[in-house]
Design a protein around this motif. Structure first.
Motif, short mmCIF file in Angstrom:
data_model
loop_
_atom_site.label_atom_id
_atom_site.label_comp_id
_atom_site.label_asym_id
_atom_site.label_seq_id
_atom_site.Cartn_x
_atom_site.Cartn_y
_atom_site.Cartn_z
N THR A 228 46.78 37.86 36.54
CA THR A 228 45.64 38.08 35.66
C THR A 228 44.38 38.41 36.43
N ASN B 253 50.80 33.94 45.33
CA ASN B 253 50.24 35.23 45.81
C ASN B 253 50.94 35.68 47.09
N LEU C 224 42.61 33.35 42.01
CA LEU C 224 41.73 32.99 43.13
C LEU C 224 40.37 32.51 42.64
N GLN D 115 41.59 42.62 40.94
CA GLN D 115 42.88 42.85 41.59
C GLN D 115 42.78 44.13 42.40
P1 ADP Z 1 46.46 37.62 40.40
O1 ADP Z 1 46.76 36.77 39.22
O2 ADP Z 1 46.30 39.05 40.08
O3 ADP Z 1 47.28 37.30 41.53
P2 ADP Z 1 44.45 36.50 42.03
O4 ADP Z 1 43.03 36.12 41.73
O5 ADP Z 1 45.32 35.40 42.43
O6 ADP Z 1 45.00 37.19 40.74
O7 ADP Z 1 44.48 37.63 43.08
C1 ADP Z 1 43.64 38.74 42.94
C2 ADP Z 1 44.15 39.86 43.74
O8 ADP Z 1 44.05 39.57 45.14
C3 ADP Z 1 45.58 40.15 43.61
O9 ADP Z 1 45.83 40.92 42.43
C4 ADP Z 1 45.92 40.88 44.86
O10 ADP Z 1 45.53 42.22 44.72
C5 ADP Z 1 45.06 40.22 45.86
N1 ADP Z 1 45.79 39.17 46.61
C6 ADP Z 1 45.75 37.86 46.43
N2 ADP Z 1 46.50 37.20 47.34
C7 ADP Z 1 47.03 38.17 48.17
C8 ADP Z 1 47.92 38.14 49.30
N3 ADP Z 1 48.39 37.01 49.80
N4 ADP Z 1 48.26 39.35 49.86
C9 ADP Z 1 47.75 40.51 49.36
N5 ADP Z 1 46.93 40.59 48.30
C10 ADP Z 1 46.59 39.42 47.69
#
Ligand code: ADP
Length: 718
Positions: free
Chosen positions: A680, A621, A684, A668
């Motif tokens: 996806t 991420n 997180l 997201q």
């Molecule tokens: P994805 O598979 O979409 O990365 P996550 O659950 O890992 O799913 O993350 C969900 C959303 O959180 C991401 O789509 C992004 O919008 C935001 N996000 C996660 N980590 C960060 C980061 N380090 N900086 C900015 N936005 C982040």
């Protein structure tokens, strides 16, 4: 005003009493003074009368002396009268006045001249004052013997017949044959302003009949004469006058003509008795020989009222002073009392208002309480209130439904009765730790826990706890929701997804394999267009596989199928491995990883593989949302007794309104910056589930545009 009535009444009564006392004392005083004055005055009149009478007695005895003697010589006369004069200072002179027919004048004069008075002659007054030789008359009544001579020289030789008042008196004496007192005269020897009077006692030749006026005239030898000065007489009669200077004396001769009545004091201006007006006045007529004198004793107001003032005014002054003081004192007291009364009234009013407000408030409070109570009673969530020791204070009916206990069974019991072990035995500890350190596990956070029913069955429940402070005491309110049904549905949904995913994954894997073979060109050249389609299909299939893998992953984690294997391991070593394996996609995003700050060899207890998955996801991420050329920094530090692994990027940051949803599945950020980054929205969510399984936590700090720091905390091993 009405409330001052008793006060006014009392003060008025005091003033009236004072005035009455004043008047009474004044009247009494006046009467007393008047009586005293009258007594003094009448005493003095009596003294005066007495004095004159006793003096006249001396004259009578001189007359008797003449009557008894054949001839009285100048020496005899002096010897007889000197002791009398010496004893009676009031007598100016005692004289012998012979009746001298004109033919004997020369002889008489000669005799005296021979006796050592060479200038002796019969004299009379000059009209303008002074003396002169007596004119020619048929009969002379000269002052022949005079004692004492000193001081009376002027009278020596004076012819009494030359002056009308004196002549009238001596003629009257002859006519009546009695002692006669003259009207007022100014003595020839007078040097001051006193008036004087003369007392004539006729002396006759012996053995002659004196029954008729003619006989008496023919046989008249002369007169014994007393000369008196009024001032001396009054002074001698009233020796006390000097002590009573406020008393004034006036003596009038009532037989004299109006304009010549004043005998005393000797004044240049004539005063009539009727003109005298004193505040206190005493008039008395006394009989002096053949005459009547009016004695007026007066006292002017000043001295008299001054005396009254001294007592009655004192009564008035002190009475009024007392009334005033009493009035002032009462007034102050009354005012204070009124003030207190008004304060009490005001307070009572305020209290009444407050009470009625309270009553109103109470009514609306009751109403709202009723409303709250009905919500409390009908809500399907259980509401439990506990005290600082964890003892249940109240529950709502839903709690009875959820846990199968009645209210009576729960009130006053420790809330841990509703939890299975290990929470049950540790609940006291949790609460104590929170009280001492404020460190919360559930309070203010809310989490999913396991509940224990009365029948010993357990069930999942959502618990959120809030803290209430009532003065010094703290209460905790827990809201519990039985999520057995929800869990069941979730389980079914997850199982369905798992089945579907599983069923999908096998054919999808073979599709992916087939597409890969096509891509390698083993089955022949496909041409540019077909190759492009194969590539898109390959990437989509890859994404699909990833999605399915993630879904299966999370499903596996949430269903208790995958129990984690917790073992201590070297955390920095693990981080290094993850960074190593992430270099590939880091390069792809143009982002480098740094691992500088960490605790060498620190060990944590955990499932190493699952934690690697968490860290990989955080690094991925960070790289995805960082600008190319930037650095992502990984560090290990101690935080509140735990070990923290932090991943810091300088990327786009996370918008504020997304903070609450970031750990939810499929969430997201919806922005142009994040779109097309793939993913996806499950990464997180998986991380969070893994961390919860570790009893650890995951979180982040972020500011839009300034980058984010994601971290997870674990207890240190050992
Ligand atoms: P994805 O598979 O979409 O990365 P996550 O659950 O890992 O799913 O993350 C969900 C959303 O959180 C991401 O789509 C992004 O919008 C935001 N996000 C996660 N980590 C960060 C980061 N380090 N900086 C900015 N936005 C982040």
């Amino acid at each position: 005003m009405l409330r001052y009535f008793p006060f006014i009444l009392l003060v008025s009564a005091c003033v009236i009493l004072t005035t009455m006392a004043f008047l009474w004392v004044r009247e009494w005083e006046e009467e007393r003074l008047l009586t005293a004055f009258h007594r003094t005055a009448s005493d003095q009149v009596l003294a005066l009368q007495h004095k004159i009478e006793s003096t006249l007695d001396h004259l009578n005895s001189l007359g008797a002396f003449y009557a008894a003697s054949r001839e009285v010589t100048r020496e005899n006369f002096r010897v007889f009268v000197t002791p009398v004069i010496n004893k009676n200072k009031t007598i100016q002179a005692l004289e012998w006045i012979p009746k001298v027919p004109a033919e004997k004048r020369a002889v008489y004069q000669l005799r005296v001249r021979e006796k050592g008075h060479p200038n002796f002659e019969f004299r009379e007054r000059k009209p303008g004052g002074g003396m002169k030789r007596a004119g020619k008359r048929e009969v002379y009544y000269p002052v022949y013997f005079v004692e004492p001579l000193a001081g009376n020289e002027k009278a020596f030789g004076f012819d009494l017949g030359s002056e009308s008042t004196r002549l009238a008196a001596l003629e009257e004496a002859v006519n009546t044959g009695q002692m006669v007192i003259s009207g007022r005269i100014t003595l020839v020897q007078e040097t001051g302003s006193q008036f004087g009077f003369l007392v004539f006692l006729p002396v006759y030749n012996k053995q002659r009949s004196l029954n008729t006026v003619r006989e008496r005239k023919e046989n008249l030898a002369g007169f014994v004469l007393g000369v008196f000065r009024m001032g001396d007489l009054v002074r001698a009669s009233f020796p006390q006058t000097s002590e009573k200077p406020e008393l004034e004396f006036f003596i009038f001769d009532l037989f004299a003509p109006k304009q010549r009545q004043l005998l005393f004091p000797g004044l240049s201006k004539e005063i009539l008795a009727d003109e005298l007006k004193f505040d206190l006045q005493f008039n008395q007529t006394i009989k002096i020989g053949n005459r009547e004198w009016l004695v007026v004793i007066g006292q002017s107001g000043g001295g008299f009222y001054h005396k009254i003032l001294s007592q009655s005014w004192l009564v008035l002054f002190f009475g009024l002073l007392f009334s005033g003081t009493l009035g002032a004192y009462l007034k102050v007291n009354l005012n204070r009392q009124f003030q207190i009364e008004s304060t009490v009234r005001q307070r009572t009013e305020e209290l009444t208002n407050v009470l009625s407000d309270l009553f109103d408030a109470n009514e609306s409070l009751q109403e709202s309480e009723q409303r709250i109570r009905s919500v409390h009673d009908t809500v399907s969530d259980g509401i439990i209130t506990i005290d600082e020791q964890g003892l249940i204070e109240s529950i709502n009916p839903a709690v009875e439904m959820i846990f199968g206990y009645t209210q009576q069974e729960l009130l006053g019991k420790n809330v841990s009765i509703l939890m299975p072990d290990p929470d049950r035995s540790k609940h006291g500890q949790y609460l104590e730790r929170y009280m001492n350190t404020g460190e919360a596990r559930v309070i203010g956070i809310g989490r999913e826990v396991t509940g224990l029913r009365k029948d010993s069955s357990t069930f999942p429940l959502d618990l959120s706890i809030g803290e209430i402070r009532l003065g010094e005491t703290r209460l905790f309110t827990g809201v519990v929701r039985d999520i057995t049904e929800r869990k069941k549905v979730e389980q079914m949904k997850n199982e369905f997804i798992a089945v579907v995913s599983h069923e999908l994954r096998t054919p999808l894997t073979s599709i992916l394999g087939s597409l890969e073979i096509l891509k390698t060109g083993v089955v022949g050249d496909l041409g540019e267009e077909a190759m492009m389609i194969v590539n898109i299909s390959f990437q989509s299939s890859q994404r699909l596989v990833r999605l399915i893998n993630d879904i299966l992953d999370i499903e596996k984690l949430e269903s208790k199928k995958s129990d984690l294997v917790l073992e201590p391991f070297d955390l920095p070593a693990m981080v290094k491995v993850v960074i190593e394996s992430s270099l590939g996609f880091g390069e792809k995003e143009g982002v480098s990883f740094a691992f500088r700050n960490y605790i060498e060899g620190v060990r944590v207890n955990g499932d190493r593989d699952k934690l690697m998955q968490v860290l990989t996801n955080l690094l991925s991420n960070a790289a995805k949302f960082s600008p190319p050329g930037s650095e992502v920094e990984v560090s290990i530090l101690r935080k509140e007794g735990n070990i923290r692994v932090a991943v810091k990027d300088r990327g786009i940051g996370i918008p504020e309104d997304f903070h609450a949803r970031i750990f939810q599945k499929f969430s997201q950020v919806d922005s142009t910056d994040t779109r097309g980054k793939g993913g996806t929205g499950l990464g997180l969510a998986i991380c969070k589930t893994i961390m919860e399984k570790h009893n650890g936590s995951i979180g982040f700090d972020s500011k839009t545009g300034r980058g984010s720091t994601f971290y997870f905390d674990l207890p240190e091993a050992g």
